[in-house]
Design an enzyme around this catalytic site. Sequence first.
Site, PDB file in Angstrom:
ATOM      1  N   LYS A   1       5.704 -19.414 -61.936  1.00  0.00           N
ATOM      2  CA  LYS A   1       7.172 -19.325 -62.537  1.00  0.00           C
ATOM      3  C   LYS A   1       7.069 -20.248 -63.812  1.00  0.00           C
ATOM      4  CE  LYS A   1       9.747 -18.878 -58.279  1.00  0.00           C
ATOM      5  NZ  LYS A   1      10.713 -17.715 -58.533  1.00  0.00           N
TER       6      LYS A   1
ATOM      7  N   ARG B   1       9.510 -11.856 -49.103  1.00  0.00           N
ATOM      8  CA  ARG B   1       9.472 -10.705 -48.182  1.00  0.00           C
ATOM      9  C   ARG B   1       8.396 -10.380 -47.415  1.00  0.00           C
ATOM     10  NH1 ARG B   1       9.899  -7.066 -53.400  1.00  0.00           N
ATOM     11  NH2 ARG B   1      11.205  -9.088 -54.000  1.00  0.00           N
TER      12      ARG B   1
ATOM     13  N   ASP C   1      15.134 -22.342 -51.984  1.00  0.00           N
ATOM     14  CA  ASP C   1      14.507 -20.957 -51.706  1.00  0.00           C
ATOM     15  C   ASP C   1      14.286 -20.993 -50.057  1.00  0.00           C
ATOM     16  OD1 ASP C   1      13.848 -18.652 -52.689  1.00  0.00           O
ATOM     17  OD2 ASP C   1      11.614 -19.081 -52.643  1.00  0.00           O
TER      18      ASP C   1
ATOM     19  N   LYS D   1      14.374 -17.180 -44.086  1.00  0.00           N
ATOM     20  CA  LYS D   1      13.460 -17.190 -44.928  1.00  0.00           C
ATOM     21  C   LYS D   1      13.323 -18.774 -45.366  1.00  0.00           C
ATOM     22  CE  LYS D   1      12.086 -16.859 -49.988  1.00  0.00           C
ATOM     23  NZ  LYS D   1      12.541 -16.312 -51.251  1.00  0.00           N
TER      24      LYS D   1
END
Length: 460
Positions: free
Chosen positions: A240, A314, A251, A228
């Site tokens: 957020k 995802r 991330d 990812k």
Amino acid sequence: MTLSFAPATDPSLPLYVLQQSELAGWLENQPDHVHSWVSADGFSAALGQTVLVPGPDGKPEFALAGYGSAAKRARKRFPLAAAAESLPKGTYRIASGIPANVLEAECFGWLMTGYAFDRYAAQIAANAALVAPEGVDAKRIEIMANAEALIRNLVNTPAADMGPTQLQQAIEDLAQEFGADVSVISGEALLDQNLPMIHAVGRAAEQAPRLLEMNWGDSGPKLTLVGKGVCFDTGGLNLKPGASMGLMKKDMGGAANVLGLARMIMALGLELQLRVLIPAVENSVAGNAFRPGDILTARSGITVEINNTDAEGRLVLADALALAHEDAPNLLISMATLTGAARVALGPDLAPYYTDDNKAAETLARAAETIADPVWRMPFHEPYEAMIEPGIADLDNAPSGGFAGSITAALFLRRFADDSRYVHFDIYSWQRRKEPGRSKGGLGQGPRALLAALPELLGL
């Protein structure tokens, strides 16, 4: 910065590593001046304690390092690194005290005390050098240490200097070093090449979304790694809170860990066909950002209802996994900083992973223990499949209710890996506070365990 052992020809001090329970017996066999010096120093062999013991000429003759008790060592990943960080500058060789079954891991930890992320400001790293002990594969340990340094550097770099463009440069640099091939699908070409969810997640950012691919090796089993690469995650239109964005530069930790593992594989020259796929995007807010309520169609034809734009990782992994599956790899591995639910379940120190392959799970568990890279198997719990099926589309990217968040994310990804032999890691890739051999900041989780397991997993 290259992390390496000192040449065996360098002058070095013997280093005796002592458990607290061994100190009294060891001192009984020493000359009076040694006994007096160690006692005067207050050395008790507590974990991380060190002392240089002079010879008759006043120059250091040898060093002692405290190895504490078994209970104290169990609380540290690399107990010897605590001593390495407190030793004065110099070169040392382990004379005794480290069990053979942890020697490789302890040497790795020692080398990592030399790591510092100093791109933006000077940082202090430990400067005690170690001569590689007999019986360890020094080259392999150095390769692992420098791969770990790569992971940490990538994760530690802020998003202003580590966006999709810079992540592309990182994979190109790695490929050039080892003679691998790189291809990039970027921007609108993602739609032309049927990678629609990677495009949807990243289209609102200034830097175009892209799929990075690296291929190396032309013989042996096929291993595909998918990482990812969300270089910054605002949460998109499900924005957020500010406090939750504080670590979002990490991330892309899945991509960093995949590149670290790939570096180890190529540097060691393992006989396999390696394919690395990294969907590199930023999840940003703009007028063309994808929205809650949208329904996206993935590469595989599966439709996905977007119930939270902050569950974007995802989505980009789904297209990459579907592409990976088409090549029928012998083993498919994904790594991602995917869910906070995994941190709630296991905390930051354990790397949770999922697989339907019991033999692979057993192999990983054994490998992780030998190399001090702890992992923990989580279940692909079949009854939870219904939680990711919203009715209006084939899949829901963010099931309501908040239960089993890491498991439902893993089940989501498994749909796109299809019938591949598949292992998924939901990692944290961050060290919250400094520990021996582990600087605060970016961290590798899982690559060394996977490297140790690959010979058995792939029959190498």
